[in-house]
Design a protein around this motif. Sequence first.
Motif, PDB file in Angstrom:
ATOM      1  N   LEU A 227       0.804  -1.218   0.000  1.00  0.00           N
ATOM      2  CA  LEU A 227       0.000   0.000   0.000  1.00  0.00           C
ATOM      3  C   LEU A 227       0.841   1.274   0.000  1.00  0.00           C
ATOM      4  O   LEU A 227       0.321   2.366  -0.244  1.00  0.00           O
ATOM      5  CB  LEU A 227      -0.914   0.019   1.231  1.00  0.00           C
ATOM      6  CG  LEU A 227      -2.044  -1.016   1.263  1.00  0.00           C
ATOM      7  CD1 LEU A 227      -2.631  -1.098   2.671  1.00  0.00           C
ATOM      8  CD2 LEU A 227      -3.128  -0.649   0.254  1.00  0.00           C
ATOM      9  N   ALA A 228       2.135   1.146   0.286  1.00  0.00           N
ATOM     10  CA  ALA A 228       3.000   2.321   0.449  1.00  0.00           C
ATOM     11  C   ALA A 228       3.135   3.112  -0.850  1.00  0.00           C
ATOM     12  O   ALA A 228       3.350   2.554  -1.924  1.00  0.00           O
ATOM     13  CB  ALA A 228       4.373   1.880   0.939  1.00  0.00           C
ATOM     14  N   ASN A 229       3.038   4.433  -0.740  1.00  0.00           N
ATOM     15  CA  ASN A 229       3.182   5.329  -1.884  1.00  0.00           C
ATOM     16  C   ASN A 229       4.507   6.078  -1.889  1.00  0.00           C
ATOM     17  O   ASN A 229       4.849   6.731  -2.869  1.00  0.00           O
ATOM     18  CB  ASN A 229       2.041   6.362  -1.885  1.00  0.00           C
ATOM     19  CG  ASN A 229       0.678   5.729  -2.052  1.00  0.00           C
ATOM     20  OD1 ASN A 229       0.424   5.045  -3.037  1.00  0.00           O
ATOM     21  ND2 ASN A 229      -0.207   5.938  -1.079  1.00  0.00           N
ATOM     22  N   GLY A 230       5.239   6.013  -0.789  1.00  0.00           N
ATOM     23  CA  GLY A 230       6.457   6.796  -0.655  1.00  0.00           C
ATOM     24  C   GLY A 230       7.631   6.272  -1.445  1.00  0.00           C
ATOM     25  O   GLY A 230       7.667   5.097  -1.848  1.00  0.00           O
ATOM     26  N   VAL A 231       8.599   7.137  -1.650  1.00  0.00           N
ATOM     27  CA  VAL A 231       9.876   6.733  -2.250  1.00  0.00           C
ATOM     28  C   VAL A 231      10.618   5.834  -1.270  1.00  0.00           C
ATOM     29  O   VAL A 231      11.257   4.850  -1.653  1.00  0.00           O
ATOM     30  CB  VAL A 231      10.727   7.973  -2.593  1.00  0.00           C
ATOM     31  CG1 VAL A 231      12.103   7.547  -3.118  1.00  0.00           C
ATOM     32  CG2 VAL A 231      10.018   8.842  -3.609  1.00  0.00           C
ATOM     33  N   PHE A 232      10.505   6.188   0.017  1.00  0.00           N
ATOM     34  CA  PHE A 232      11.127   5.402   1.077  1.00  0.00           C
ATOM     35  C   PHE A 232      10.050   4.872   2.023  1.00  0.00           C
ATOM     36  O   PHE A 232       8.960   5.440   2.137  1.00  0.00           O
ATOM     37  CB  PHE A 232      12.141   6.241   1.854  1.00  0.00           C
ATOM     38  CG  PHE A 232      13.263   6.763   1.005  1.00  0.00           C
ATOM     39  CD1 PHE A 232      14.167   5.892   0.409  1.00  0.00           C
ATOM     40  CD2 PHE A 232      13.417   8.123   0.790  1.00  0.00           C
ATOM     41  CE1 PHE A 232      15.197   6.358  -0.382  1.00  0.00           C
ATOM     42  CE2 PHE A 232      14.443   8.603   0.001  1.00  0.00           C
ATOM     43  CZ  PHE A 232      15.333   7.728  -0.593  1.00  0.00           C
ATOM     44  N   TYR A 233      10.380   3.778   2.696  1.00  0.00           N
ATOM     45  CA  TYR A 233       9.437   3.110   3.593  1.00  0.00           C
ATOM     46  C   TYR A 233      10.117   2.872   4.936  1.00  0.00           C
ATOM     47  O   TYR A 233      11.224   2.322   4.991  1.00  0.00           O
ATOM     48  CB  TYR A 233       9.003   1.773   2.977  1.00  0.00           C
ATOM     49  CG  TYR A 233       8.061   0.965   3.836  1.00  0.00           C
ATOM     50  CD1 TYR A 233       6.706   1.240   3.863  1.00  0.00           C
ATOM     51  CD2 TYR A 233       8.542  -0.095   4.608  1.00  0.00           C
ATOM     52  CE1 TYR A 233       5.834   0.486   4.650  1.00  0.00           C
ATOM     53  CE2 TYR A 233       7.683  -0.847   5.392  1.00  0.00           C
ATOM     54  CZ  TYR A 233       6.333  -0.558   5.409  1.00  0.00           C
ATOM     55  OH  TYR A 233       5.482  -1.299   6.188  1.00  0.00           O
ATOM     56  N   ALA A 234       9.470   3.298   6.013  1.00  0.00           N
ATOM     57  CA  ALA A 234      10.030   3.168   7.358  1.00  0.00           C
ATOM     58  C   ALA A 234       9.237   2.160   8.170  1.00  0.00           C
ATOM     59  O   ALA A 234       8.003   2.258   8.275  1.00  0.00           O
ATOM     60  CB  ALA A 234      10.027   4.526   8.064  1.00  0.00           C
ATOM     61  N   ARG A 235       9.940   1.200   8.742  1.00  0.00           N
ATOM     62  CA  ARG A 235       9.334   0.209   9.632  1.00  0.00           C
ATOM     63  C   ARG A 235       9.191   0.790  11.028  1.00  0.00           C
ATOM     64  O   ARG A 235      10.014   1.569  11.486  1.00  0.00           O
ATOM     65  CB  ARG A 235      10.212  -1.043   9.710  1.00  0.00           C
ATOM     66  CG  ARG A 235       9.936  -2.071   8.659  1.00  0.00           C
ATOM     67  CD  ARG A 235       8.645  -2.853   8.963  1.00  0.00           C
ATOM     68  NE  ARG A 235       8.802  -3.657  10.184  1.00  0.00           N
ATOM     69  CZ  ARG A 235       8.091  -3.490  11.290  1.00  0.00           C
ATOM     70  NH1 ARG A 235       7.190  -2.537  11.378  1.00  0.00           N
ATOM     71  NH2 ARG A 235       8.277  -4.281  12.338  1.00  0.00           N
ATOM     72  N   MET A 236       8.130   0.389  11.697  1.00  0.00           N
ATOM     73  CA  MET A 236       7.951   0.795  13.088  1.00  0.00           C
ATOM     74  C   MET A 236       6.919  -0.102  13.732  1.00  0.00           C
ATOM     75  O   MET A 236       6.001  -0.583  13.061  1.00  0.00           O
ATOM     76  CB  MET A 236       7.512   2.250  13.180  1.00  0.00           C
ATOM     77  CG  MET A 236       7.487   2.791  14.612  1.00  0.00           C
ATOM     78  SD  MET A 236       6.987   4.516  14.650  1.00  0.00           S
ATOM     79  CE  MET A 236       6.792   4.729  16.414  1.00  0.00           C
ATOM     80  N   ASP A 237       7.066  -0.345  15.036  1.00  0.00           N
ATOM     81  CA  ASP A 237       6.087  -1.129  15.786  1.00  0.00           C
ATOM     82  C   ASP A 237       5.200  -0.214  16.608  1.00  0.00           C
ATOM     83  O   ASP A 237       5.580   0.917  16.949  1.00  0.00           O
ATOM     84  CB  ASP A 237       6.794  -2.136  16.695  1.00  0.00           C
ATOM     85  CG  ASP A 237       7.422  -3.279  15.911  1.00  0.00           C
ATOM     86  OD1 ASP A 237       6.959  -3.541  14.778  1.00  0.00           O
ATOM     87  OD2 ASP A 237       8.375  -3.896  16.414  1.00  0.00           O
ATOM     88  N   ALA A 238       4.037  -0.720  16.978  1.00  0.00           N
ATOM     89  CA  ALA A 238       3.006   0.100  17.606  1.00  0.00           C
ATOM     90  C   ALA A 238       3.273   0.432  19.060  1.00  0.00           C
ATOM     91  O   ALA A 238       2.536   1.234  19.649  1.00  0.00           O
ATOM     92  CB  ALA A 238       1.648  -0.597  17.475  1.00  0.00           C
ATOM     93  N   ASP A 239       4.280  -0.172  19.664  1.00  0.00           N
ATOM     94  CA  ASP A 239       4.587   0.151  21.059  1.00  0.00           C
ATOM     95  C   ASP A 239       5.907   0.911  21.200  1.00  0.00           C
ATOM     96  O   ASP A 239       6.379   1.137  22.316  1.00  0.00           O
ATOM     97  CB  ASP A 239       4.622  -1.113  21.923  1.00  0.00           C
ATOM     98  CG  ASP A 239       5.589  -2.165  21.421  1.00  0.00           C
ATOM     99  OD1 ASP A 239       6.133  -1.992  20.311  1.00  0.00           O
ATOM    100  OD2 ASP A 239       5.809  -3.165  22.134  1.00  0.00           O
TER     101      ASP A 239
END
Length: 293
Positions: free
Chosen positions: A85-97
């Motif tokens: 679904l990502a539209n960005g040139v770059f993609y950043a991972r992150m967790d919800a906590d």
Amino acid sequence: MEKNNQPLVTIGIPFYNTEKHLASAIKSVICQSYSNWELLLMDDGSSDKSVEIAKDFEAKDKRIKVFSDGKNFKLPTRLNQLSKLANGVFYARMDADDMMHPDRLKIQVEFLLDNPEVDLLGTGLVAIDGANQIIGIRKGYAKKKVLLKQIIFGGWAVHPTITGKTEWFKKNKYDEKLTRTEDFDLWVRTVETSHFCNIDFLGLYYREESELSLKKYLISTRQSLKLYWKNRKIIGLHYCIFYYFLKSFKLITYLLFNYTGLMHILVKRRSGAMSSIDIHHHESVIASIVAKK
């Protein structure tokens, strides 16, 4: 989709029953000094107020999008959906906590723009507990090119610190059968045809609390051993055998600390000490994120 010459960055956060910390995670994205981002929040069938919290932020900021189908597919499936679904040139991972340092995106994007050969970029982190108290740091030892050997021995980067090319994530999928070691499997499969890099910036406030489940640790150990055997031709049989002994020793240590009620000591030993000045600085940063309206 650029703003002030800043390429769009997608942050993907999967969540499941994280009502206690989700708001702080989202606030840390909103507090970024880098402004051209979109935040995709992917629910995995939460039964608490997590979806309600996420949708409240979505209503206030058009850069935030919430996806919720009421089903529980587990983390690897949701990670693959987010990158698709990502539209960005770059993609950043992150967790919800967890929480981002306010300059995380700025620093990682600048590095990736200056080093176009790099596919994925990890950072160091500040370890925190469930009450946002600082435990210590895990430095992101600067590596211009991460090798397979470093991944095998845990010298790469903690998964939610990583930002990279969106196209890389779209091309390289997580194995959806692996619920605890999906990241390690992906790194082993791709490192020799990709360029991974690490910097010593402390880009994430990483909540160690989520790693205290004995059940999760046992599942992770079992899946790790299977992965090593499955990839023994890539890893090398000698490394595979060594890792079996190492993982068995870690499991015994974990069980001993768990049954004696001393897990907090083991968790603290994972991280290095910080100076009082650094602790005060990061405490102030965390407090400002949590207090944001």
